[in-house]
Design a protein around this motif. Structure first.
Motif, PDB file in Angstrom:
ATOM      1  N   ILE A 375     -78.672 -39.016 -30.094  1.00 33.44           N
ATOM      2  CA  ILE A 375     -79.153 -37.681 -29.265  1.00 33.44           C
ATOM      3  C   ILE A 375     -78.056 -37.127 -28.832  1.00 33.44           C
ATOM      4  O   ILE A 375     -77.052 -36.323 -29.968  1.00 33.44           O
ATOM      5  CB  ILE A 375     -80.296 -37.137 -29.299  1.00 33.44           C
ATOM      6  N   GLU A 380     -72.354 -34.240 -29.861  1.00 38.10           N
ATOM      7  CA  GLU A 380     -71.413 -34.165 -29.319  1.00 38.10           C
ATOM      8  C   GLU A 380     -70.436 -34.559 -30.887  1.00 38.10           C
ATOM      9  O   GLU A 380     -68.877 -34.475 -30.328  1.00 38.10           O
ATOM     10  CB  GLU A 380     -70.838 -35.332 -27.968  1.00 38.10           C
TER      11      GLU A 380
ATOM     12  N   LEU B  67     -82.579 -33.122 -27.180  1.00 37.89           N
ATOM     13  CA  LEU B  67     -81.875 -33.019 -25.989  1.00 37.89           C
ATOM     14  C   LEU B  67     -81.715 -32.915 -24.151  1.00 37.89           C
ATOM     15  O   LEU B  67     -81.753 -33.992 -23.452  1.00 37.89           O
ATOM     16  CB  LEU B  67     -80.392 -31.821 -26.464  1.00 37.89           C
ATOM     17  N   ILE B  71     -80.971 -36.057 -22.464  1.00 38.12           N
ATOM     18  CA  ILE B  71     -79.946 -35.795 -21.280  1.00 38.12           C
ATOM     19  C   ILE B  71     -80.456 -36.511 -19.999  1.00 38.12           C
ATOM     20  O   ILE B  71     -80.064 -36.705 -18.929  1.00 38.12           O
ATOM     21  CB  ILE B  71     -79.415 -33.890 -20.363  1.00 38.12           C
ATOM     22  N   LYS B 119     -63.769 -32.202 -30.211  1.00 34.39           N
ATOM     23  CA  LYS B 119     -65.260 -32.523 -30.006  1.00 34.39           C
ATOM     24  C   LYS B 119     -65.781 -31.593 -28.236  1.00 34.39           C
ATOM     25  O   LYS B 119     -64.815 -30.771 -27.617  1.00 34.39           O
ATOM     26  CB  LYS B 119     -65.250 -33.864 -29.780  1.00 34.39           C
ATOM     27  N   ALA B 120     -66.482 -31.807 -28.338  1.00 38.13           N
ATOM     28  CA  ALA B 120     -66.823 -31.422 -27.224  1.00 38.13           C
ATOM     29  C   ALA B 120     -67.825 -32.830 -26.033  1.00 38.13           C
ATOM     30  O   ALA B 120     -68.215 -33.574 -26.851  1.00 38.13           O
ATOM     31  CB  ALA B 120     -68.354 -30.158 -27.082  1.00 38.13           C
ATOM     32  N   TYR B 121     -67.615 -32.630 -24.501  1.00 34.81           N
ATOM     33  CA  TYR B 121     -67.854 -33.776 -23.668  1.00 34.81           C
ATOM     34  C   TYR B 121     -68.454 -33.200 -22.600  1.00 34.81           C
ATOM     35  O   TYR B 121     -68.436 -33.950 -22.084  1.00 34.81           O
ATOM     36  CB  TYR B 121     -66.642 -34.379 -22.804  1.00 34.81           C
ATOM     37  N   PRO B 122     -69.960 -33.235 -23.108  1.00 36.17           N
ATOM     38  CA  PRO B 122     -70.982 -32.778 -21.697  1.00 36.17           C
ATOM     39  C   PRO B 122     -71.283 -34.374 -21.265  1.00 36.17           C
ATOM     40  O   PRO B 122     -71.274 -34.281 -20.272  1.00 36.17           O
ATOM     41  CB  PRO B 122     -71.946 -32.491 -22.397  1.00 36.17           C
ATOM     42  N   SER B 123     -70.746 -34.701 -21.987  1.00 40.91           N
ATOM     43  CA  SER B 123     -71.563 -36.560 -21.495  1.00 40.91           C
ATOM     44  C   SER B 123     -70.482 -37.109 -20.242  1.00 40.91           C
ATOM     45  O   SER B 123     -71.060 -36.977 -19.797  1.00 40.91           O
ATOM     46  CB  SER B 123     -71.126 -37.667 -22.564  1.00 40.91           C
ATOM     47  N   LEU B 126     -71.906 -35.635 -17.453  1.00 44.96           N
ATOM     48  CA  LEU B 126     -73.027 -36.646 -16.557  1.00 44.96           C
ATOM     49  C   LEU B 126     -72.400 -37.558 -15.959  1.00 44.96           C
ATOM     50  O   LEU B 126     -72.556 -38.240 -14.988  1.00 44.96           O
ATOM     51  CB  LEU B 126     -73.818 -36.910 -17.414  1.00 44.96           C
ATOM     52  N   ASN B 150     -70.896 -25.223 -23.392  1.00 42.34           N
ATOM     53  CA  ASN B 150     -71.320 -24.739 -24.576  1.00 42.34           C
ATOM     54  C   ASN B 150     -73.122 -25.100 -23.852  1.00 42.34           C
ATOM     55  O   ASN B 150     -73.124 -25.591 -22.469  1.00 42.34           O
ATOM     56  CB  ASN B 150     -71.522 -25.695 -25.765  1.00 42.34           C
ATOM     57  N   PRO B 151     -74.222 -24.385 -24.072  1.00 46.33           N
ATOM     58  CA  PRO B 151     -75.978 -24.667 -23.855  1.00 46.33           C
ATOM     59  C   PRO B 151     -76.048 -26.731 -23.005  1.00 46.33           C
ATOM     60  O   PRO B 151     -76.301 -26.173 -21.760  1.00 46.33           O
ATOM     61  CB  PRO B 151     -76.784 -24.722 -24.887  1.00 46.33           C
ATOM     62  N   VAL B 152     -75.314 -27.044 -23.421  1.00 46.44           N
ATOM     63  CA  VAL B 152     -75.223 -28.822 -22.855  1.00 46.44           C
ATOM     64  C   VAL B 152     -74.766 -28.566 -21.133  1.00 46.44           C
ATOM     65  O   VAL B 152     -75.259 -28.986 -20.672  1.00 46.44           O
ATOM     66  CB  VAL B 152     -75.491 -30.004 -23.330  1.00 46.44           C
ATOM     67  N   TYR B 328     -72.169 -43.573 -23.355  1.00 41.81           N
ATOM     68  CA  TYR B 328     -73.623 -42.610 -23.138  1.00 41.81           C
ATOM     69  C   TYR B 328     -74.632 -43.280 -22.424  1.00 41.81           C
ATOM     70  O   TYR B 328     -75.300 -42.644 -20.499  1.00 41.81           O
ATOM     71  CB  TYR B 328     -74.571 -42.379 -24.527  1.00 41.81           C
TER      72      TYR B 328
END
Lengths: 394, 394
Positions: A375, A380, B67, B71, B119-123, B126, B150-152, B328
């Protein structure tokens, strides 16, 4: 001289010499040995015929039995300390069906810089070298200004099974070990203190090679209560002052009597001592945590209790233990963070010569872990990441 | 494209952009917020009204339940891994009558950079943030290019109890966190990957603030034998290739059949894949140790056995475990050493947010330890050091 207020800064700014040091590094990078011969003549006033110490055994044999025995004892002490804190591999952890762990592996090639200056620092070679041995480093190289290489450095180099000793000082030594020359081996990491040129060089090469950190003038904060011995404290401050005029020397105490005795004695000295009255030892600890000193000495009753309140310091001695014992034989290191770096990192230890490799094995992971990965990967925009995970566990 | 030989270098040289990045850093240092508003307009094409994210809660509430749950699961996985490897204080060691040990203390203020790019890297937030929580870091600050927040990222920031999220990208974000501005808090250490400008900035500020390391383009070496699944390997290589054209992708295998299938499939791709035949898995391990890759995947029988032979790698997956699981949810980190830095240091972990304080207490040390210290101190010319030790134990 006594001052009754802490300074705002401990300036250790090498930005002004960066262009000069950059030139030295580039010169060594492009011209190799030739550049070093020239720079040694210029800076160390020595016309070298070799950049390597070729008579290590002969030199080492000149060391007196007393000194040899002393070095052997100190070697063992540093070895045991580092062996006690050496981290074991962590194998067989698991969570949610994923098995994981870490392996600690030694760095292969290490360069140790032993500084010059007014005095000789063979003890620094022990401090940098013994933790490398404990870590299992296979190849240790040493460099020191030619006029500073003495029989004791040779003797310690033999004990450390050092591959080569280079008679090179300053920024040119750092550049040589960082990039290699015809004579000097390129290493993976450079460890050791030095003057401002050495530190600037370590900073500059740190994009290409590991360094332990940037070390500035030495520092000692003593926290003392009524129970402390004024004579000891005077000696401790003067001992630390032996490192030069830039040394940062502080006494924080609840005792007016101690302030009086120490102030009277040290006021005539050339070094500057900062002597402050505090209302409590807790207040002193707060100040020390803000200063983050290289050396912290807790010459107070119940020192063990206050130890646990320390957040930022390089190394700490408890009770009447002399801070200078850390410099030689207690076991902890004397290559330590200065200028507030103790807020960020610790002194040189076996950890400086190890690195951690993480691993994971997921034969039968919980489904929720797999779903969560897919997910987030898709969110991403990493669809192949999601697919490569999904295909295994469908 | 397939190549059958490894390249000599993995170039990641930022020396050409250093002058530009230096200018950005100095501009932020002298002009603070004003400089950042200007630089954000120039580089990220955004006219900001604030450098801080002020609607974190609102933004976070937009995240879907799926999501959020993902997370939360990944957060726990990284937390457990780091909690398992977190070093305990080592108290009560002793040798020759000297008691010693180490305390591990958390760094106080940490800045995490979450990169921009395609891309986006919210991971990544974390990966950088959870080990900090395990270490006990009190103040976490986050910065990311404004168009990448972003929201994440908001949701994860709430989970990490982040103090402030800055809408700043690139070298200006690194400069701001290193030196502080009217809006941005000065931190003790900056952690996180980023493009070449971010990495050059981290290098430049590293004389004044801690950094985790300099990270370049991502890398994957897969070692596979006859037992490996070709389809898995194709997906793993394509997954890693999602990070961009500079990604370093290698397959070392004993299997001609595997080479044939993989080569046929990947030859049309835009990325370059290095596919090499080896005579044995041991030979492949030797090559991997020389390459010191960021990611190493051991898709072989008896992977556990070969694991123990690895000397240099960032993170390793065993058997059919997908390398992307490390990115991840396996627990280990995805902020890892690249470009051979795995020879020198490991990936981001709880250790990046801790530092070691050494201590010693010598109430009744063996006489030989004291004598050894005095002898070496006098040899080095540090007489007060010798006296300060001697006076305690006469």
């Amino acid at each position: 001289m006594i001052k009754r207020e802490l300074p705002k800064d401990r300036p250790n700014d090498f930005s002004k010499i960066i262009p000069d040091v950059e030139k030295i590094i580039n010169y060594v990078k492009t011209k190799g040995d030739e550049a070093i011969f020239e720079l040694e003549e210029k800076f160390d006033k020595v016309k070298l015929t070799s950049l390597k110490l070729n008579n290590i055994e002969e030199l080492a044999s000149q060391v007196s039995e007393d000194l040899k025995k002393s070095i052997d004892i100190i070697y063992s002490q540093i070895y045991e300390f580092n062996n006690t804190i050496k981290p074991p591999n962590m194998i067989g952890g698991s969570f949610n069906g994923v098995e994981y762990g870490v392996l600690w592996r030694s760095i292969e090639k290490v360069g140790i810089y032993v500084p010059g200056g007014d005095k000789a620092y063979p003890s620094t070679l022990l401090m940098a070298g013994v933790p490398a041995i404990v870590a299992g480093v296979k190849e240790i190289y040493v460099s020191s200004p030619p006029n500073k290489i003495n029989p004791v450095i040779a003797y310690i180099s033999l004990k450390l099974n050092v591959k080569e000793v280079y008679t090179i000082g300053g920024a040119q030594a750092i550049a040589a070990m960082a990039y290699g020359t015809q004579t000097v081996k390129k290493v993976d990491k450079i460890v050791g203190p030095g003057n401002i040129y050495v530190q600037a060089a370590k900073y500059l090469v740190s994009s290409d090679v590991g360094i332990d950190g940037i070390e500035g003038p030495t520092e000692l904060v003593i926290i003392a209560d009524e129970s402390a011995n004024p004579n000891n404290i005077i000696l401790d401050l003067r001992a630390q002052a032996e490192h030069g005029r830039l040394t940062f020397l502080v006494l924080l105490t609840t005792s007016d009597k101690l302030i009086e005795i120490v102030t009277r004695e040290l006021d005539k000295d050339e070094n500057t001592y900062f002597v402050l009255k505090v209302n409590s030892i807790d207040e002193a600890i707060d100040i020390a945590n803000e200063v983050a000193p290289e050396h912290l000495s807790l010459q107070v009753e119940n020192a063990n209790e206050y130890l646990m309140k320390v957040k930022n310091a390089g190394a700490i001695t408890l009770g009447s233990t002399p801070p200078a014992l850390i410099d030689y034989s207690a076991g902890p290191n004397h290559i330590l963070p200065t200028n507030s770096w103790a807020k960020i990192r610790g002194g040189v230890s076996v950890y400086d010569y190890l690195k951690m490799i993480m691993y994971a094995s997921a034969k039968t992971p919980d489904k929720k872990v797999i779903e969560a990965s897919k997910i987030l990967a898709k969110y991403e925009g990493f669809n192949y990441h999601a697919d490569s995970i999904g295909v295994r566990y469908e």
